[in-house]
Design a protein around this motif. Sequence first.
Motif, PDB file in Angstrom:
ATOM      1  N   GLN A 155      71.169  72.351   7.259  1.00 35.69           N
ATOM      2  CA  GLN A 155      70.794  73.362   8.253  1.00 35.69           C
ATOM      3  C   GLN A 155      70.458  72.727   9.587  1.00 35.69           C
ATOM      4  OE1 GLN A 155      68.083  76.408   7.116  1.00 35.69           O
ATOM      5  NE2 GLN A 155      68.701  76.336   4.994  1.00 35.69           N
ATOM      6  N   LEU A 156      69.689  71.613   9.533  1.00 32.38           N
ATOM      7  CA  LEU A 156      69.320  70.935  10.775  1.00 32.38           C
ATOM      8  C   LEU A 156      70.548  70.394  11.480  1.00 32.38           C
ATOM      9  CD1 LEU A 156      66.052  68.978  10.063  1.00 32.38           C
ATOM     10  CD2 LEU A 156      66.496  70.499  11.953  1.00 32.38           C
ATOM     11  N   SER A 157      71.430  69.709  10.725  1.00 29.41           N
ATOM     12  CA  SER A 157      72.631  69.134  11.339  1.00 29.41           C
ATOM     13  C   SER A 157      73.469  70.221  11.974  1.00 29.41           C
ATOM     14  CB  SER A 157      73.490  68.406  10.296  1.00 29.41           C
ATOM     15  OG  SER A 157      72.713  67.520   9.567  1.00 29.41           O
ATOM     16  N   LEU A 158      73.620  71.322  11.233  1.00 27.08           N
ATOM     17  CA  LEU A 158      74.434  72.435  11.744  1.00 27.08           C
ATOM     18  C   LEU A 158      73.839  72.996  13.031  1.00 27.08           C
ATOM     19  CD1 LEU A 158      75.723  74.636   8.827  1.00 27.08           C
ATOM     20  CD2 LEU A 158      76.967  73.924  10.867  1.00 27.08           C
ATOM     21  N   SER A 159      72.501  73.184  13.042  1.00 25.71           N
ATOM     22  CA  SER A 159      71.863  73.759  14.231  1.00 25.71           C
ATOM     23  C   SER A 159      72.087  72.868  15.439  1.00 25.71           C
ATOM     24  CB  SER A 159      70.365  73.924  14.024  1.00 25.71           C
ATOM     25  OG  SER A 159      70.117  74.509  12.805  1.00 25.71           O
ATOM     26  N   ILE A 160      71.872  71.558  15.253  1.00 28.70           N
ATOM     27  CA  ILE A 160      72.045  70.631  16.377  1.00 28.70           C
ATOM     28  C   ILE A 160      73.494  70.653  16.856  1.00 28.70           C
ATOM     29  CG2 ILE A 160      72.019  68.200  17.024  1.00 28.70           C
ATOM     30  CD1 ILE A 160      69.615  67.904  15.137  1.00 28.70           C
ATOM     31  N   PHE A 161      74.416  70.694  15.902  1.00 37.48           N
ATOM     32  CA  PHE A 161      75.837  70.705  16.234  1.00 37.48           C
ATOM     33  C   PHE A 161      76.189  71.950  17.050  1.00 37.48           C
ATOM     34  CE2 PHE A 161      80.256  71.713  14.823  1.00 37.48           C
ATOM     35  CZ  PHE A 161      80.873  70.670  15.496  1.00 37.48           C
ATOM     36  N   VAL A 162      75.762  73.101  16.564  1.00 39.51           N
ATOM     37  CA  VAL A 162      76.077  74.365  17.254  1.00 39.51           C
ATOM     38  C   VAL A 162      75.456  74.376  18.640  1.00 39.51           C
ATOM     39  CG1 VAL A 162      75.666  76.852  17.215  1.00 39.51           C
ATOM     40  CG2 VAL A 162      76.397  75.693  15.142  1.00 39.51           C
ATOM     41  N   LEU A 163      74.193  73.903  18.724  1.00 43.11           N
ATOM     42  CA  LEU A 163      73.501  73.877  20.006  1.00 43.11           C
ATOM     43  C   LEU A 163      74.271  73.012  21.008  1.00 43.11           C
ATOM     44  CD1 LEU A 163      70.748  74.893  21.160  1.00 43.11           C
ATOM     45  CD2 LEU A 163      69.978  72.556  20.884  1.00 43.11           C
ATOM     46  N   LEU A 164      74.684  71.834  20.573  1.00 40.80           N
ATOM     47  CA  LEU A 164      75.405  70.934  21.471  1.00 40.80           C
ATOM     48  C   LEU A 164      76.738  71.517  21.895  1.00 40.80           C
ATOM     49  CD1 LEU A 164      74.060  67.664  20.591  1.00 40.80           C
ATOM     50  CD2 LEU A 164      75.728  67.707  22.428  1.00 40.80           C
ATOM     51  N   LEU A 165      77.432  72.165  20.928  1.00 43.12           N
ATOM     52  CA  LEU A 165      78.716  72.795  21.276  1.00 43.12           C
ATOM     53  C   LEU A 165      78.510  73.837  22.360  1.00 43.12           C
ATOM     54  CD1 LEU A 165      80.864  73.409  18.086  1.00 43.12           C
ATOM     55  CD2 LEU A 165      81.169  71.771  19.937  1.00 43.12           C
ATOM     56  N   MET A 166      77.427  74.626  22.216  1.00 38.73           N
ATOM     57  CA  MET A 166      77.153  75.665  23.208  1.00 38.73           C
ATOM     58  C   MET A 166      76.883  75.054  24.572  1.00 38.73           C
ATOM     59  SD  MET A 166      75.105  78.343  20.842  1.00 38.73           S
ATOM     60  CE  MET A 166      73.936  78.774  22.069  1.00 38.73           C
ATOM     61  N   ILE A 167      76.092  73.964  24.576  1.00 42.26           N
ATOM     62  CA  ILE A 167      75.779  73.308  25.850  1.00 42.26           C
ATOM     63  C   ILE A 167      77.056  72.787  26.502  1.00 42.26           C
ATOM     64  CG2 ILE A 167      74.635  71.314  26.888  1.00 42.26           C
ATOM     65  CD1 ILE A 167      72.407  71.707  24.835  1.00 42.26           C
ATOM     66  N   ILE A 168      77.902  72.139  25.684  1.00 44.70           N
ATOM     67  CA  ILE A 168      79.139  71.579  26.233  1.00 44.70           C
ATOM     68  C   ILE A 168      80.023  72.694  26.790  1.00 44.70           C
ATOM     69  CG2 ILE A 168      81.292  70.398  25.618  1.00 44.70           C
ATOM     70  CD1 ILE A 168      79.491  68.895  23.512  1.00 44.70           C
ATOM     71  N   ALA A 169      80.124  73.804  26.048  1.00 48.05           N
ATOM     72  CA  ALA A 169      80.947  74.926  26.503  1.00 48.05           C
ATOM     73  C   ALA A 169      80.433  75.447  27.833  1.00 48.05           C
ATOM     74  CB  ALA A 169      80.935  76.031  25.461  1.00 48.05           C
ATOM     75  N   LEU A 170      79.106  75.613  27.926  1.00 46.20           N
ATOM     76  CA  LEU A 170      78.517  76.129  29.173  1.00 46.20           C
ATOM     77  C   LEU A 170      78.798  75.177  30.325  1.00 46.20           C
ATOM     78  CD1 LEU A 170      75.086  77.641  28.177  1.00 46.20           C
ATOM     79  CD2 LEU A 170      77.037  78.777  29.219  1.00 46.20           C
ATOM     80  N   ILE A 171      78.609  73.876  30.062  1.00 48.71           N
ATOM     81  CA  ILE A 171      78.836  72.891  31.124  1.00 48.71           C
ATOM     82  C   ILE A 171      80.293  72.953  31.590  1.00 48.71           C
ATOM     83  CG2 ILE A 171      79.015  70.407  31.622  1.00 48.71           C
ATOM     84  CD1 ILE A 171      76.496  70.017  29.973  1.00 48.71           C
ATOM     85  N   SER A 172      81.248  73.037  30.641  1.00 43.61           N
ATOM     86  CA  SER A 172      82.653  73.056  31.071  1.00 43.61           C
ATOM     87  C   SER A 172      82.966  74.308  31.872  1.00 43.61           C
ATOM     88  CB  SER A 172      83.637  72.934  29.903  1.00 43.61           C
ATOM     89  OG  SER A 172      83.017  72.815  28.703  1.00 43.61           O
ATOM     90  N   ILE A 173      82.402  75.447  31.427  1.00 50.06           N
ATOM     91  CA  ILE A 173      82.685  76.692  32.161  1.00 50.06           C
ATOM     92  C   ILE A 173      82.159  76.581  33.589  1.00 50.06           C
ATOM     93  CG2 ILE A 173      82.070  79.132  32.340  1.00 50.06           C
ATOM     94  CD1 ILE A 173      82.134  79.183  29.240  1.00 50.06           C
ATOM     95  N   PHE A 174      80.893  76.130  33.718  1.00 50.17           N
ATOM     96  CA  PHE A 174      80.306  76.062  35.052  1.00 50.17           C
ATOM     97  C   PHE A 174      81.001  75.018  35.914  1.00 50.17           C
ATOM     98  CE2 PHE A 174      76.710  78.419  33.222  1.00 50.17           C
ATOM     99  CZ  PHE A 174      76.656  79.424  34.182  1.00 50.17           C
ATOM    100  N   ALA A 175      81.322  73.876  35.305  1.00 52.93           N
ATOM    101  CA  ALA A 175      81.999  72.811  36.055  1.00 52.93           C
ATOM    102  C   ALA A 175      83.340  73.316  36.564  1.00 52.93           C
ATOM    103  CB  ALA A 175      82.193  71.595  35.164  1.00 52.93           C
ATOM    104  N   ASN A 176      84.078  74.009  35.688  1.00 51.61           N
ATOM    105  CA  ASN A 176      85.378  74.533  36.075  1.00 51.61           C
ATOM    106  C   ASN A 176      85.265  75.516  37.218  1.00 51.61           C
ATOM    107  OD1 ASN A 176      88.010  73.905  35.082  1.00 51.61           O
ATOM    108  ND2 ASN A 176      87.083  73.995  33.054  1.00 51.61           N
TER     109      ASN A 176
END
Length: 460
Positions: free
Chosen positions: A8-29
């Motif tokens: 559960q912990l690994s999954l949460s961290i993974f999902v959180l990071l994916l969301m951050i990366i997605a947000l960063i790419s959208i804003f950067a673009n």
Amino acid sequence: MFRSLRTQLSLSIFVLLLMIIALISIFANLFINREFDDYVQRQNEARSAAIVDDVSSQYDTVSGEWNEDALHTIGMYSLYNGYLIKVYDTQSTLLWDAENHDTTLCSQIMSEITYRMEAVQKSGGFLSHSFPLLSGETQIGSVTISYFTPFFYTDNDNRFLDGLNTAIIVIGLVSAALSVLLGWVLARRITRPISQAAQSARHIANGDYDTRIANQPGTRELDQLVESVNSLAAKLEEQEALRKRMINDVAHELRTPLTSVGLHLEAMIDGLWEATPDRLRSCHEELVRLGDLVKDIQQLASMEGDHSALHLKDENLLKLARTAGGSLSAQANAKGLSLIAQGDDTIARVDGERIQQVLINLISNAIKFTPQGGHIRVETEDGKMFSVIRVSDDGIGVEPEKLPFIFERFYRADESRDRHTGGSGIGLTIVRSIVKAHGGTIDVESTPGKGSAFTVRIPK
Ligand code: ADP
């Protein structure tokens, strides 16, 4: 379906990071595209101005002629770069026209640009702007420049944007991989001590009290968990040892009188001894003593086992002292002892019945160990932090080397005499347990031949 804490912990961290990366790419673009579009727009304007300059300089002011070869070169060069130009002289005669010059090449380039812009989802169309051609202050003609508006990307521009997106995707993938690794390591750090604690708890439940968790996790809450489990095991181990010792002590205490009564009765049954009333009475006395001992043991067990069994109420300790003294005055009188209870009215939050027991045990001891004509005093004192009860006598006292042991279970300072007085050696143990359960302390001062004083302090 239960998932492990680690998953559960690994999954949460993974999902959180994916969301951050997605947000960063959208804003950067978004940000980069906007900046880039501005840049391209400025580039277009600068290019148009350069074309106007270039074309203007092809006019020979002396002969009033245009250098048509140069116009052709500029026109072709501009066409390849996506700018369609038409040059007119002052009489609006067409001097050079990209479309006239090479219709196929022209429409091919135009459709290529349109296609390229649709690929990056930019809509727009070709638009013409007319600029005057000047030589100094005089107009020498005009040029119409058509290009894809609001702007268009060149192949180079597109490559730059593609590279940027690839970089973001690579960063995203690397971070995702790192996040899985980080999540796994972090989760391992957290879950290891928890599983260890769970395992220890299982051992403890199975009666394996000497289990301890050796390593400190180094995280405050987890350290506390480990500490709690360890101290739980230690407490249970202590309790278990206490219980075993208690059973041993009790068995040892009961064995001697039981054997003695048993032997006496056997001798009488076998006819070796005559069953005289005296012999029967002595057997009966021994049995009564055994009964008392069992009662004492029961009381001690209930006191040591369960502190929460206290029924706390505000009580006046002087009142309790007087009641206890009253109930034992007949006994004191019979022995020719003076017994007085006096002192301050002092209120403490106590279990009245238990404190009564403390007083009775202490006063009975004083009666037991004070010879005829002696004095017993029960005094109360209203201290700032404590309510104090002191029971003192001028009796036989206790030798200093025996004093530290008198609160121990079944301890008697003088075996032979105390057996005679009927003491079980448990009275003071009960007193100490009750006082401790109230959060208080008991101290003793004693001088052989001079007397003893027991001081009980109960916190307010
Ligand atoms: P017991 O039932 O034998 O009185 P206690 O636990 O009450 O057992 O006391 C333990 C021992 O401490 C006694 O056997 C006695 O030797 C000593 N003791 C207790 N109170 C007094 C006292 N007031 N004066 C002298 N000795 C005392």
